[in-house]
Design a protein around this motif. Structure first.
Motif, short mmCIF file in Angstrom:
data_model
loop_
_atom_site.label_atom_id
_atom_site.label_comp_id
_atom_site.label_asym_id
_atom_site.label_seq_id
_atom_site.Cartn_x
_atom_site.Cartn_y
_atom_site.Cartn_z
N ALA A 28 4.21 -75.77 -5.21
CA ALA A 28 4.16 -74.30 -5.21
C ALA A 28 5.49 -73.72 -4.74
O ALA A 28 5.97 -72.73 -5.29
N ALA A 29 6.09 -74.35 -3.74
CA ALA A 29 7.37 -73.86 -3.23
C ALA A 29 8.46 -73.99 -4.29
O ALA A 29 9.30 -73.10 -4.44
N THR A 30 8.47 -75.10 -5.03
CA THR A 30 9.49 -75.26 -6.07
C THR A 30 9.28 -74.28 -7.21
O THR A 30 10.23 -73.92 -7.89
N TYR A 31 8.05 -73.85 -7.43
CA TYR A 31 7.78 -72.86 -8.48
C TYR A 31 8.09 -71.45 -8.00
O TYR A 31 8.66 -70.64 -8.73
N ILE A 32 7.74 -71.14 -6.76
CA ILE A 32 7.85 -69.77 -6.26
C ILE A 32 9.29 -69.39 -5.89
O ILE A 32 9.70 -68.26 -6.09
N ALA A 33 10.06 -70.33 -5.36
CA ALA A 33 11.40 -70.01 -4.88
C ALA A 33 12.29 -69.40 -5.96
O ALA A 33 12.89 -68.34 -5.73
N PRO A 34 12.41 -69.98 -7.16
CA PRO A 34 13.25 -69.34 -8.18
C PRO A 34 12.71 -67.98 -8.62
O PRO A 34 13.47 -67.05 -8.87
N LYS A 35 11.38 -67.86 -8.68
CA LYS A 35 10.78 -66.57 -9.06
C LYS A 35 11.09 -65.51 -8.01
O LYS A 35 11.37 -64.36 -8.34
N ALA A 36 11.06 -65.88 -6.74
CA ALA A 36 11.35 -64.93 -5.66
C ALA A 36 12.81 -64.49 -5.71
O ALA A 36 13.11 -63.31 -5.51
N ARG A 37 13.71 -65.44 -5.99
CA ARG A 37 15.13 -65.07 -6.10
C ARG A 37 15.35 -64.12 -7.27
O ARG A 37 16.09 -63.14 -7.16
N GLN A 38 14.70 -64.41 -8.39
CA GLN A 38 14.84 -63.54 -9.57
C GLN A 38 14.29 -62.14 -9.27
O GLN A 38 14.89 -61.13 -9.61
N PHE A 39 13.14 -62.09 -8.60
CA PHE A 39 12.55 -60.80 -8.23
C PHE A 39 13.48 -60.04 -7.30
O PHE A 39 13.65 -58.82 -7.44
N ALA A 40 14.09 -60.73 -6.34
CA ALA A 40 14.99 -60.07 -5.39
C ALA A 40 16.20 -59.49 -6.11
O ALA A 40 16.63 -58.36 -5.81
N ARG A 41 16.75 -60.23 -7.07
CA ARG A 41 17.89 -59.70 -7.83
C ARG A 41 17.49 -58.48 -8.65
O ARG A 41 18.21 -57.48 -8.68
N GLN A 42 16.33 -58.54 -9.32
CA GLN A 42 15.88 -57.40 -10.10
C GLN A 42 15.59 -56.20 -9.21
O GLN A 42 15.92 -55.06 -9.56
N PHE A 43 14.99 -56.44 -8.06
CA PHE A 43 14.69 -55.37 -7.12
C PHE A 43 15.96 -54.71 -6.64
O PHE A 43 16.06 -53.49 -6.55
N GLN A 44 16.98 -55.52 -6.34
CA GLN A 44 18.25 -54.98 -5.87
C GLN A 44 18.90 -54.14 -6.96
O GLN A 44 19.41 -53.04 -6.69
N THR A 45 18.88 -54.62 -8.19
CA THR A 45 19.47 -53.87 -9.31
C THR A 45 18.74 -52.56 -9.53
O THR A 45 19.36 -51.50 -9.68
N GLU A 46 17.42 -52.62 -9.55
CA GLU A 46 16.64 -51.40 -9.77
C GLU A 46 16.76 -50.42 -8.62
O GLU A 46 16.78 -49.21 -8.83
N SER A 47 16.83 -50.92 -7.40
CA SER A 47 16.96 -50.00 -6.27
C SER A 47 18.31 -49.29 -6.30
O SER A 47 18.41 -48.13 -5.91
N TYR A 48 19.34 -49.98 -6.77
CA TYR A 48 20.65 -49.34 -6.90
C TYR A 48 20.57 -48.21 -7.92
O TYR A 48 21.05 -47.10 -7.68
N GLY A 49 19.92 -48.47 -9.05
CA GLY A 49 19.76 -47.43 -10.07
C GLY A 49 18.91 -46.28 -9.58
O GLY A 49 19.19 -45.11 -9.85
#
Length: 94
Positions: A34-55
């Motif tokens: 579960a950790a190996t599956y969730i970690a990349p998804k969490a990083r991707q979500f964090a990047r998208q969240f950062q991009t959207e919050s900037y906009g």
């Protein structure tokens, strides 16, 4: 006869300990996968969240009254949901 019961209890205790060990191993394997599956998804979500919050920040800077209205609307919506949840909980308690 008493010894038979004692030996049977010891045997069952050992089987139970083996079962606990096996289940703990399976739980550890599941947590690792579960950790190996969730970690990349969490990083991707964090990047998208950062991009959207900037906009979103840029949009709020250009339209402060719309941003204030949106914030107040979200707060009212949250208060309404909280009120409905507590009202439903009070009905269950009665």
């Amino acid at each position: 006869m008493k010894r038979d019961y004692i030996s049977e209890i010891d045997r069952i205790g050992k089987q139970l300990a083996d079962l606990r060990t096996m289940l703990a191993g399976h739980a550890g394997d599941a947590a690792g996968s579960a950790a190996t599956y969730i970690a990349p998804k969490a990083r991707q979500f964090a990047r998208q969240f950062q991009t959207e919050s900037y906009g979103l920040g840029k949009a709020a800077y250009r339209n402060p009254s719309a941003a204030t209205g949106a914030i107040v609307g979200v707060m009212l919506l949250g208060a309404a949901v909280a009120w409905l949840l507590t009202a439903g909980d009070r009905e269950k308690g009665d």
